[in-house]
Design a protein around this motif. Structure first.
Motif, PDB file in Angstrom:
ATOM      1  N   VAL A  64       0.843  -1.204   0.000  1.00 20.88           N
ATOM      2  CA  VAL A  64       0.000   0.000   0.000  1.00 20.88           C
ATOM      3  C   VAL A  64       0.873   1.247   0.000  1.00 20.88           C
ATOM      4  O   VAL A  64       0.688   2.160  -0.816  1.00 20.88           O
ATOM      5  CB  VAL A  64      -0.935   0.010   1.226  1.00 20.88           C
ATOM      6  CG1 VAL A  64      -1.716   1.327   1.292  1.00 20.88           C
ATOM      7  CG2 VAL A  64      -1.888  -1.178   1.179  1.00 20.88           C
ATOM      8  N   LYS A  89       1.255   4.139  -2.919  1.00 20.00           N
ATOM      9  CA  LYS A  89       0.926   5.529  -2.587  1.00 20.00           C
ATOM     10  C   LYS A  89       2.133   6.422  -2.832  1.00 20.00           C
ATOM     11  O   LYS A  89       2.011   7.501  -3.416  1.00 20.00           O
ATOM     12  CB  LYS A  89       0.469   5.643  -1.136  1.00 20.00           C
ATOM     13  CG  LYS A  89       0.209   7.084  -0.745  1.00 20.00           C
ATOM     14  CD  LYS A  89      -0.494   7.256   0.570  1.00 20.00           C
ATOM     15  CE  LYS A  89      -0.637   8.736   0.885  1.00 20.00           C
ATOM     16  NZ  LYS A  89       0.373   9.248   1.805  1.00 20.00           N
ATOM     17  N   GLY A  90       3.323   5.966  -2.391  1.00 22.99           N
ATOM     18  CA  GLY A  90       4.523   6.768  -2.595  1.00 22.99           C
ATOM     19  C   GLY A  90       4.834   6.996  -4.059  1.00 22.99           C
ATOM     20  O   GLY A  90       5.372   8.037  -4.437  1.00 22.99           O
ATOM     21  N   ALA A 128      -4.779  -2.477  -0.400  1.00 22.89           N
ATOM     22  CA  ALA A 128      -5.340  -2.056   0.891  1.00 22.89           C
ATOM     23  C   ALA A 128      -6.467  -2.988   1.324  1.00 22.89           C
ATOM     24  O   ALA A 128      -6.603  -3.309   2.511  1.00 22.89           O
ATOM     25  CB  ALA A 128      -5.825  -0.611   0.805  1.00 22.89           C
ATOM     26  N   ALA A 156      -6.761  -0.148  10.023  1.00 20.47           N
ATOM     27  CA  ALA A 156      -6.182   0.698   8.975  1.00 20.47           C
ATOM     28  C   ALA A 156      -5.025   1.498   9.562  1.00 20.47           C
ATOM     29  O   ALA A 156      -5.250   2.322  10.449  1.00 20.47           O
ATOM     30  CB  ALA A 156      -7.243   1.631   8.402  1.00 20.47           C
ATOM     31  N   PRO A 157      -3.788   1.262   9.107  1.00 21.14           N
ATOM     32  CA  PRO A 157      -2.649   2.015   9.630  1.00 21.14           C
ATOM     33  C   PRO A 157      -2.568   3.385   8.957  1.00 21.14           C
ATOM     34  O   PRO A 157      -2.179   3.488   7.791  1.00 21.14           O
ATOM     35  CB  PRO A 157      -1.451   1.133   9.259  1.00 21.14           C
ATOM     36  CG  PRO A 157      -1.889   0.367   8.052  1.00 21.14           C
ATOM     37  CD  PRO A 157      -3.389   0.272   8.092  1.00 21.14           C
ATOM     38  N   LEU A 158      -2.933   4.440   9.692  1.00 27.44           N
ATOM     39  CA  LEU A 158      -3.068   5.773   9.091  1.00 27.44           C
ATOM     40  C   LEU A 158      -2.387   6.814   9.962  1.00 27.44           C
ATOM     41  O   LEU A 158      -2.173   6.599  11.155  1.00 27.44           O
ATOM     42  CB  LEU A 158      -4.558   6.138   8.945  1.00 27.44           C
ATOM     43  CG  LEU A 158      -5.447   5.125   8.224  1.00 27.44           C
ATOM     44  CD1 LEU A 158      -6.903   5.552   8.305  1.00 27.44           C
ATOM     45  CD2 LEU A 158      -5.012   4.949   6.776  1.00 27.44           C
ATOM     46  N   ASP A 159      -2.081   7.963   9.355  1.00 24.44           N
ATOM     47  CA  ASP A 159      -1.516   9.070  10.117  1.00 24.44           C
ATOM     48  C   ASP A 159      -2.650   9.866  10.795  1.00 24.44           C
ATOM     49  O   ASP A 159      -3.823   9.486  10.725  1.00 24.44           O
ATOM     50  CB  ASP A 159      -0.647   9.959   9.209  1.00 24.44           C
ATOM     51  CG  ASP A 159      -1.444  10.690   8.138  1.00 24.44           C
ATOM     52  OD1 ASP A 159      -2.688  10.781   8.246  1.00 24.44           O
ATOM     53  OD2 ASP A 159      -0.818  11.189   7.188  1.00 24.44           O
ATOM     54  N   GLY A 160      -2.288  10.966  11.439  1.00 28.53           N
ATOM     55  CA  GLY A 160      -3.265  11.754  12.176  1.00 28.53           C
ATOM     56  C   GLY A 160      -4.316  12.420  11.318  1.00 28.53           C
ATOM     57  O   GLY A 160      -5.319  12.929  11.843  1.00 28.53           O
ATOM     58  N   ASN A 161      -4.115  12.429  10.019  1.00 22.10           N
ATOM     59  CA  ASN A 161      -5.120  12.959   9.104  1.00 22.10           C
ATOM     60  C   ASN A 161      -6.004  11.868   8.505  1.00 22.10           C
ATOM     61  O   ASN A 161      -6.796  12.129   7.602  1.00 22.10           O
ATOM     62  CB  ASN A 161      -4.446  13.732   7.964  1.00 22.10           C
ATOM     63  CG  ASN A 161      -3.835  15.037   8.426  1.00 22.10           C
ATOM     64  OD1 ASN A 161      -4.428  15.753   9.237  1.00 22.10           O
ATOM     65  ND2 ASN A 161      -2.648  15.356   7.938  1.00 22.10           N
ATOM     66  N   GLY A 162      -5.828  10.646   8.972  1.00 22.27           N
ATOM     67  CA  GLY A 162      -6.611   9.556   8.398  1.00 22.27           C
ATOM     68  C   GLY A 162      -6.111   9.113   7.038  1.00 22.27           C
ATOM     69  O   GLY A 162      -6.845   8.505   6.266  1.00 22.27           O
ATOM     70  N   LEU A 163      -4.844   9.419   6.741  1.00 22.80           N
ATOM     71  CA  LEU A 163      -4.249   9.048   5.450  1.00 22.80           C
ATOM     72  C   LEU A 163      -3.281   7.888   5.632  1.00 22.80           C
ATOM     73  O   LEU A 163      -2.548   7.838   6.623  1.00 22.80           O
ATOM     74  CB  LEU A 163      -3.475  10.234   4.859  1.00 22.80           C
ATOM     75  CG  LEU A 163      -4.229  11.271   4.030  1.00 22.80           C
ATOM     76  CD1 LEU A 163      -5.383  11.873   4.800  1.00 22.80           C
ATOM     77  CD2 LEU A 163      -3.277  12.362   3.569  1.00 22.80           C
ATOM     78  N   ALA A 164      -3.244   7.001   4.646  1.00 22.08           N
ATOM     79  CA  ALA A 164      -2.230   5.948   4.638  1.00 22.08           C
ATOM     80  C   ALA A 164      -0.856   6.585   4.449  1.00 22.08           C
ATOM     81  O   ALA A 164      -0.737   7.711   3.969  1.00 22.08           O
ATOM     82  CB  ALA A 164      -2.517   4.945   3.517  1.00 22.08           C
ATOM     83  N   SER A 183       3.178   6.813   3.034  1.00 20.13           N
ATOM     84  CA  SER A 183       3.930   6.605   1.794  1.00 20.13           C
ATOM     85  C   SER A 183       5.304   6.051   2.122  1.00 20.13           C
ATOM     86  O   SER A 183       5.877   6.386   3.152  1.00 20.13           O
ATOM     87  CB  SER A 183       4.121   7.932   1.044  1.00 20.13           C
ATOM     88  OG  SER A 183       2.922   8.409   0.511  1.00 20.13           O
ATOM     89  N   GLU A 186     -13.128   3.042  15.195  1.00 17.63           N
ATOM     90  CA  GLU A 186     -11.951   3.338  14.356  1.00 17.63           C
ATOM     91  C   GLU A 186     -12.359   4.062  13.078  1.00 17.63           C
ATOM     92  O   GLU A 186     -11.793   5.088  12.719  1.00 17.63           O
ATOM     93  CB  GLU A 186     -11.194   2.046  13.997  1.00 17.63           C
ATOM     94  CG  GLU A 186     -10.011   2.335  13.061  1.00 17.63           C
ATOM     95  CD  GLU A 186      -9.224   1.093  12.638  1.00 17.63           C
ATOM     96  OE1 GLU A 186      -9.582  -0.022  13.040  1.00 17.63           O
ATOM     97  OE2 GLU A 186      -8.238   1.267  11.893  1.00 17.63           O
ATOM     98  N   GLN A 241     -11.379  12.531  10.623  1.00 18.34           N
ATOM     99  CA  GLN A 241     -10.086  13.095  10.230  1.00 18.34           C
ATOM    100  C   GLN A 241     -10.063  13.458   8.750  1.00 18.34           C
ATOM    101  O   GLN A 241      -9.455  14.459   8.359  1.00 18.34           O
ATOM    102  CB  GLN A 241      -8.959  12.110  10.556  1.00 18.34           C
ATOM    103  CG  GLN A 241      -8.681  12.026  12.053  1.00 18.34           C
ATOM    104  CD  GLN A 241      -7.700  10.921  12.413  1.00 18.34           C
ATOM    105  OE1 GLN A 241      -7.441  10.023  11.620  1.00 18.34           O
ATOM    106  NE2 GLN A 241      -7.169  10.989  13.617  1.00 18.34           N
ATOM    107  N   HIS A 242     -10.733  12.662   7.940  1.00 18.42           N
ATOM    108  CA  HIS A 242     -10.788  13.004   6.515  1.00 18.42           C
ATOM    109  C   HIS A 242     -11.512  14.330   6.300  1.00 18.42           C
ATOM    110  O   HIS A 242     -11.096  15.152   5.476  1.00 18.42           O
ATOM    111  CB  HIS A 242     -11.498  11.891   5.712  1.00 18.42           C
ATOM    112  CG  HIS A 242     -10.722  10.624   5.637  1.00 18.42           C
ATOM    113  ND1 HIS A 242     -11.267   9.448   5.169  1.00 18.42           N
ATOM    114  CD2 HIS A 242      -9.437  10.327   5.967  1.00 18.42           C
ATOM    115  CE1 HIS A 242     -10.349   8.496   5.227  1.00 18.42           C
ATOM    116  NE2 HIS A 242      -9.239   9.002   5.704  1.00 18.42           N
TER     117      HIS A 242
END
Lengths: 320, 329
Positions: free
Chosen positions: A188, A192-193, A215, A273-281, A283, B127, B134-135
């Motif tokens: 994933v 993304k990267g 994903a 889902a492994p995501l950052d603080g913005n809810g983004l996967a 890279s 979750e 957050q989105h």
């Protein structure tokens, strides 16, 4: 699925699009020389020649990863590597060795393995067709269970096994799921990267479609480990250990998460889902992906799951 | 590489993508010269809505770019998902400071906390709720002053509401009956199933429309998150379906209902196994996820295969310039 006529139409449309992709790729190939440099080399690939990377270079990098995933799942689900006709091309050809069929105890996990194997084989086929004649050969791939092999080294780095011991991802449902866990989130982050580096809109949308599928796969593996972890908490610990091992390979930033739930009591959240603080996967650059595939944090051109390196122009891990 | 050459090659190859490009030109405000974009061909009665000046508009300080129009379209969908999961997981709506912006602000109708029986499903709901909130916050942060307001959203369990209409279209409830997504774990998962794969196909379909590389990578990150969510929901439904096969049937029915709304091509799959393999990942034969264009996504959100500007989960339509469903039937 809908009726056969619709299915046929869909296949025809797909074939037509594939043809377009080939045409487009040819057109793109000739224009690539004037296409403005891609920034991949500047990110974290100090060994990378500062040459302009074409979309074909990037897709070939992805193809190496798909060879690895497809062979692992194909062995686990069917007991065989992928078909030889899907492994040819320029570069140094190699075999995928050491895998075998898992004797699954949970029929659902066996179904998941077969589905993911089929998807990954389809990705190999799709990328080879999209890239065309310059699609690289399958490199040598180690999916074996030797104590000195890649899976055992990865498991040892995560503390799952001791010195000299081996980790066998084909021994049980749980080991298979952990073996899959080693790959899935990485795929994933790799797609993304790569997404902002792809110039062709056609390839970009296709890559987005493969990203999504990786994903979905990652979620199947993580959700299944989460469910089994309710009975066997050591599985949850193992995902955290593998995640930390990956993080130790790919540089200082924490871009990886196991599946341990966050918080407690009535506000506890799962972490599927492994995501950052913005809810983004997250890279990963190509160099970071190769840190994990080669199982080294140094800048090098081979090791781990690819004993002789990957084929194509993107082939060096980052100095992480 | 010259964008025009790219577009020429693509345009010759792929009509659908050409339509999207035209759609984007339109959305970007250059639609006057548009000839025969079939996305809008069936909406002459609604063509006043093609380029929308939000009304009432709180003194917009900037005109959104084409990329921002796409992200605003996504923001509408995130409002919907975030409110649904927030209510289901916590019983509360999103904080009001995440809701303002350009266009017509609207309230959320319905929504309440699910009394989950499986603690794992409750954790999953919390979750996903956190991720979706957050989105919303992320997209609003990226869009700044051009972010659209939350439009009116119907996530009620009313017999006349959007969830019941969707469930009725899928044959899950009869005429006049209500479908309550908050009644139990199973209904919650099926309601989530109605949204999740659509979000994936929407972000994938939008990916080639986004020009700015930073936005593109961020959108790829949200796409991945939506696919993780969808994979989680499908996997959980499948596990529960092993004991309750009607759950599997329901996903097929919902998938078929979605397919009946968004045009002739089959872009959607339930979770019934295919041969000896599961089907937890809806893909084409190349192992690639499906795309929906904005009009097709709105067909499903509005629960209408015609070209319209409101309905279903968005009773007053979405905010922003991309607001018409496609003429898909």
């Amino acid at each position: 699925m809908a009726n056969d006529t619709e299915l046929l139409e869909a296949f025809e449309a797909r074939a037509k699009r594939r043809e377009c992709r080939r045409d487009f790729f040819r057109a793109f190939g000739t224009a690539a020389a004037i296409g403005g440099g891609l920034a991949l080399a500047s990110q974290s690939e100090p060994l990378q020649a500062q040459a302009t990377l074409s979309d074909g270079d990037i897709l070939n990098f992805a193809l190496n990863l798909e060879y690895l995933e497809a062979n692992f799942y194909s062995y686990a689900a069917f007991g065989t590597p992928i078909a030889p006709m899907l492994t040819t091309g320029p570069g140094t050809p190699g075999s995928a060795t050491g895998g075998r069929q898992v004797a699954f105890s949970d029929p659902a996990v066996a179904q998941y393995a077969r589905e993911i194997a089929n998807d990954e084989i389809a990705h190999v086929t799709f990328l080879r067709t999209a890239i065309g004649a310059t699609a690289v050969a399958q490199p040598a791939i180690d999916v074996g269970t030797s104590p000195t092999g890649a899976f055992s080294s990865a498991a040892r780095a995560a503390g799952l096994i001791g010195a000299g011991a081996s980790f066998d991802p084909y021994a049980s449902d749980e080991n298979f799921l952990l073996g899959a866990f080693i790959f899935e989130d990485v795929g994933v982050t790799a797609y993304k990267g790569a997404s902002p580096l792809i110039t062709s809109k056609v390839f970009l949308e296709a890559a987005a479609g493969i990203l999504a599928v990786e994903a979905y796969h990652a979620a199947i593996v993580r959700a299944t480990l989460d469910a089994k972890g309710l009975v066997t908490p050591a599985l949850i610990d193992a995902t955290e250990a593998i995640s930390n091992a990956r993080d130790s390979l790919d540089g200082a930033s924490d871009i990886d998460q196991g599946i341990r739930a966050v918080g407690t009591g009535s506000t506890q959240k799962s972490n599927i889902a492994p995501l950052d603080g913005n809810g983004l996967a997250y890279s990963r650059s190509a160099g970071q992906v190769l840190n994990i595939a080669f199982l080294t944090k140094a800048a090098t051109d081979r090791g781990g799951f690819f004993p002789n390196g990957v084929n194509g122009t993107v082939r060096n891990s980052a100095a992480s | 590489m010259n964008q025009d050459i790219v577009f020429e090659v693509l345009g010759a190859c792929d009509k659908r993508r050409a339509e999207r490009r035209n759609f984007m030109k339109l959305a970007g405000g250059a639609g006057a010269a548009l000839a025969g974009a079939s996305l809008l061909a069936g909406c002459s009665s609604n063509d006043d809505g093609a380029i929308v000046t939000p009304s009432p508009t709180p003194s917009p300080t900037a005109t959104p770019t084409a990329d921002e129009n796409v992200l605003n379209f996504a923001l509408n969908l995130e409002y919907l998902e975030a409110q649904f999961y927030s209510y289901a997981a916590t019983g509360f709506a999103l904080p009001t400071d995440l809701l303002g912006g350009t266009g017509n602000y609207g309230q959320v109708k319905g929504g309440r906390q699910v009394a989950f029986s499986d603690p794992a499903v409750a954790r999953y709901a919390r979750e996903i709720a956190a991720d979706e909130q957050q989105h919303v916050a992320f997209l609003r942060g990226v869009l700044g002053s051009v972010a659209v307001a939350q439009p009116a959203i119907d996530i009620s369990a009313d017999a006349t509401g959007a969830f019941s209409a969707a469930a009725r279209a899928a044959g899950l409830v009869g005429a006049g009956q209500a479908f309550d997504p908050y009644a139990n774990d199973q209904n919650f998962l099926l309601a989530a199933f109605i949204f999740e794969d659509v979000g994936v196909s929407a972000y994938k379909g939008a990916s080639p429309l986004i020009t700015n590389k930073t936005y593109l990578e961020a959108a790829a990150g949200i796409l991945a998150a939506e696919a993780y969510h969808a994979g989680l929901i499908r996997t959980t439904l499948y596990r529960k379906g092993l004991a309750t096969p009607a759950v599997i049937d329901a996903t097929e029915a919902i998938s078929n209902a979605r397919d009946s709304l968004d045009g002739a091509s089959d872009l959607d799959q339930g979770i019934r196994p295919i041969g000896s393999a599961s089907n937890l990942v809806p893909t084409d034969s190349s192992g690639v996820a499906f795309s929906r264009n904005a009009g097709q996504v709105l067909n499903i959100a509005y629960l209408n295969k015609a070209a319209v500007d409101r309905g279903g989960f968005f009773p007053a339509g979405v905010n922003g310039t991309i607001r018409l469903s496609a003429a898909s039937g």
